[in-house]
Design a protein around this motif. Sequence first.
Motif, short mmCIF file in Angstrom:
data_model
loop_
_atom_site.label_atom_id
_atom_site.label_comp_id
_atom_site.label_asym_id
_atom_site.label_seq_id
_atom_site.Cartn_x
_atom_site.Cartn_y
_atom_site.Cartn_z
N VAL A 139 18.86 40.67 -68.27
CA VAL A 139 19.70 41.86 -68.05
C VAL A 139 20.75 41.54 -66.98
O VAL A 139 21.83 42.12 -66.97
CB VAL A 139 18.83 43.08 -67.66
N HIS A 140 20.42 40.62 -66.11
CA HIS A 140 21.41 40.07 -65.20
C HIS A 140 21.97 38.79 -65.84
O HIS A 140 21.25 37.82 -66.00
CB HIS A 140 20.79 39.80 -63.82
N GLY A 141 23.24 38.85 -66.22
CA GLY A 141 23.81 37.79 -67.04
C GLY A 141 23.78 36.42 -66.40
O GLY A 141 23.77 35.40 -67.10
N ASN A 142 23.74 36.36 -65.07
CA ASN A 142 23.69 35.05 -64.43
C ASN A 142 22.26 34.62 -64.10
O ASN A 142 22.04 33.74 -63.29
CB ASN A 142 24.59 35.01 -63.18
N GLU A 143 21.28 35.28 -64.76
CA GLU A 143 19.88 34.85 -64.66
C GLU A 143 19.48 34.43 -66.07
O GLU A 143 18.65 35.04 -66.72
CB GLU A 143 19.04 36.01 -64.12
N SER A 144 20.12 33.36 -66.53
CA SER A 144 20.20 33.14 -67.97
C SER A 144 19.07 32.33 -68.58
O SER A 144 19.06 32.12 -69.78
CB SER A 144 21.54 32.48 -68.28
N GLY A 216 28.34 37.00 -62.94
CA GLY A 216 27.85 37.41 -64.26
C GLY A 216 26.65 38.34 -64.24
O GLY A 216 26.12 38.68 -65.29
N ARG A 217 26.21 38.75 -63.06
CA ARG A 217 25.04 39.63 -62.98
C ARG A 217 25.26 40.95 -63.73
O ARG A 217 24.38 41.48 -64.37
CB ARG A 217 24.76 39.95 -61.49
N THR A 218 26.50 41.44 -63.63
CA THR A 218 26.77 42.82 -64.05
C THR A 218 27.46 42.87 -65.42
O THR A 218 27.83 41.85 -65.99
CB THR A 218 27.69 43.45 -63.00
N HIS A 255 12.85 39.70 -68.22
CA HIS A 255 12.89 38.32 -67.68
C HIS A 255 14.11 38.11 -66.79
O HIS A 255 15.24 38.17 -67.26
CB HIS A 255 12.90 37.32 -68.83
N HIS A 256 13.83 37.84 -65.53
CA HIS A 256 14.89 37.69 -64.51
C HIS A 256 14.81 36.32 -63.84
O HIS A 256 13.94 35.51 -64.12
CB HIS A 256 14.70 38.73 -63.40
N GLU A 257 15.74 36.15 -62.86
CA GLU A 257 15.67 34.99 -61.96
C GLU A 257 15.83 35.49 -60.53
O GLU A 257 16.44 36.53 -60.29
CB GLU A 257 16.78 33.99 -62.28
N MET A 258 15.29 34.70 -59.60
CA MET A 258 15.42 35.05 -58.17
C MET A 258 15.94 33.82 -57.42
O MET A 258 16.47 32.91 -58.03
CB MET A 258 14.05 35.50 -57.64
N PHE A 332 9.37 39.51 -64.82
CA PHE A 332 9.24 38.08 -64.53
C PHE A 332 10.44 37.65 -63.69
O PHE A 332 11.57 38.08 -63.97
CB PHE A 332 9.23 37.25 -65.81
N GLU A 333 10.20 36.82 -62.71
CA GLU A 333 11.30 36.30 -61.90
C GLU A 333 11.12 34.79 -61.77
O GLU A 333 10.12 34.32 -61.23
CB GLU A 333 11.27 36.93 -60.50
N GLN A 334 12.09 34.06 -62.26
CA GLN A 334 12.07 32.59 -62.22
C GLN A 334 13.04 32.12 -61.13
O GLN A 334 14.12 32.69 -61.00
CB GLN A 334 12.47 32.06 -63.60
#
Length: 854
Positions: A139-144, A216-218, A255-258, A332-334
């Motif tokens: 959903v956050h485009g830069n957590e691809s 790209g998050r938004t 599914h996200h990234e941190m 999920f946060e990768q």
Amino acid sequence: MKNYFIRVTFLCLISSIFLSRAVAQADLFYYLPEGVVYDESIPTPKSIVGHEIGEWHLTHDKLTYYFYNLAEASERVKVEKMGHTYESRPLLNVIITSEENHKKLDQIRDEHLKLSDPEVSTNLEVQNMPVVIRLGYSVHGNESSGANASLLVAYHLAAATGAAIDAILKDCIILIDPSLNPDGMQRFSTWVNVHKSKNMSADPNGREFAEAWPNGRTNHYWFDLNRDWLLAQHPESIARLKVFHAWKPNVQTDHHEMGSDATFFFQPGIPGRTHPLIPAGNMTLTEKIGEYHAKALDGYKRLYYTKETFDDFYFGKGSTYPDVHGGVGILFEQASVRGHLRETKNGILTFPFAIKNQFITSLSTIDAAHDLKAELLDFQRSFYINATKKNKVDENRALIIGVKDDPARTILLGQVLLKHKIEIHRPTRNITIEGKEFLVDKSFVIPLNQKQNTLIKAIFERRTTFQDSLFYDISAWNFDLSYNTNLAWIENKNTVNIIGEQMTDLELPKGEITGGKAFAYAIDWNQYFAPGLVNGLLQKGLILKVASEPFISKSGESFKRGTILVPVGIQKMGEQAIFELLEKLASRYHVKVFSLESGLSSIGIDLGSVSFNTIRKPKLAMLIDKGVSAYEAGEVWHLLDQRYDMQLTMISTEIVGRIKIDKYNVLILPGGSYSSLNSTAQDRIKNWVKNGGTIIAWREALRLLSKLQIADVKFKKVAKDSTKVISYADRSKARGAQVIGGAIFNMEIDNTHPLAYGYYQNTLPVFKKGTIFLEPAKRNISNPFLYAENPLLSGYVSKENLKQISGSPAVSISSFGEGKVIAFTDNHNFRAFWYGTNRLFINSLFFGDQISTR
Ligand SMILES: [Zn+2]
């Protein structure tokens, strides 16, 4: 005869040599589980997109192309287009299940939806029903890594053969939302791909890792879509909610990234921060599912953690929204690569490594849901039974919502409730509760005795006490407050008598001219879309005026301060053309326009009075780029562009010192540090105000105004709880308790002031985030709006901060030379759902230059 290949150990051995964590290139075998035989007739991602997953960042176009090709080749896969983004990218819903299930998909869906209907759910045999799993990525485009993994998940589900996959496909309906934010994904993938070398660099100083503003998050208008599930203001969320309610998934992933130095996180999050409306069973199931992720990641010796960060409190997030629908949302946060290869505290992190974690936990989610199928289905059934049938307290309760004036805000609020499948009814009669008047045609009733009982409470209950004082996001989001409508709880047996016919569709009011061609036309400024109409007239060169005093026309209609006047006789445009233009714009913006027969009023000012001020045609510019909050700038852009069709020039802070800004008369400064604004630019802005420009600024931007010495703003000290002895371990908690993550406060407004035109009330609920507090100005004419003495309406604020807010100015207005500086302590366009306060900002655009500070 189909051809098959198998990922066997000898391949794995070859692969593992070049698939250590440090190597960025990976082939398909790197990702796929061992010992599975794959159907060769199913296209691999590479065969369609032209490269291995993880080798380049997928663009959204390639992602879409793969899913359509996969659906073409596999009877297990269907692709639906559920809508499109602002940039016209398709929003996909990929449905994967057995061929048999696909043949009776509608029937399965209908049966599944009965779980949420307590009237019919008791007789369902859940053992025989498939479980519904929805996998949502990036959903956050830069957590691809999530979106890139979605192709692998779909490929595996479509191409794997054998008893295990057959059982899963028989028992599960798997819905994949491969890219929750296509526009953001496209922006990010372009950035990282253009910076990639053949010999990749992992140096974090590389430009690859320093995305340009906005990142790209938004989405297109720079909104965080992982806050919009509840607010439903954007096409992505609106389309997504349709699929959600068409299926009511039992498990939904997000599914996200941190940060890059972290490992991997899966829910449960911090237990003490779970919203009290989420039942305990949800946490139990989340933990049970978590064991599957742990086992799967253990198998690959990958580090992870749970429960220490992230929470399920704000329902606008993809992993929390399902929790008020009898489902289980999993975050999920990768650790993010934010590129292709990166040095981190845990060694070199590769993009394929990140993708593989998302792939592994997608499969462990499916395995868990498959094993826990009966429990998950039964949990959903119980959730809805407990919410309504067993709940005697709510049987005779209802909410009523509405306002007497502008009907649009009530309708816009109702339209969002319908998107959430909340049942609303017309009241049977006009009713007054606690002094608030609700009219039949301008209100609706929400009975609590309905399926969405929990969600209704989640939206409308006011909370000011909390188990924990830390929040990952905002602590209040009451829609009646953000839309500035009245709300009353009806709590007795008479409730039934007030509930009229159900409303399944809500139309905005029909805009029209009351009366024929006239001497002049008057427009009540209270109407939500009136700024669109007024701007349309100004752009056509019409001279418009605004009433600074009330009046009653000759024919007896009364008009308040802020009424817009279109005098016909002074225009270049002919009488007929004006009438036709007004008719067209009234209809487009749902605005009522009144014909006035004479220049003479029966009471109050006549139409030629000096108390009608001419409105300056706004020529708007907004500073954007590094040092400016992209969210706050995006909210302005979205409001002006989408709702009012107003032209806005967005100027980079880096060039504003080099260009002529005289052609604009309003400069908007959203919150930000303005760190990249050099001294030439600062001087230029200062001179421009001196020569008559209007600055509108809020939150952190007030520090810039103070630095430029163009506004009368003096900041109060931020509360620090220094009297208490705090242990080292508790230091971040103590600091966090003094954060205002977002709460709702009451503001007192002087509604004779131009900034309050269109408001017929003395108080207004406003949203406050952050700790900008102002000292009162020397002269109170500079502070027409103050926070009330006991201002907290909903949400969390520390005692110390509450004291600072109470009675403090919410706006400061200064004159500087010929110009005006309007400084709001808070952002009145927050996340596009603060319809109630948008008008404060809009008033500053249209009337800012007219405000007298003397
Ligand atoms: Zn994220």
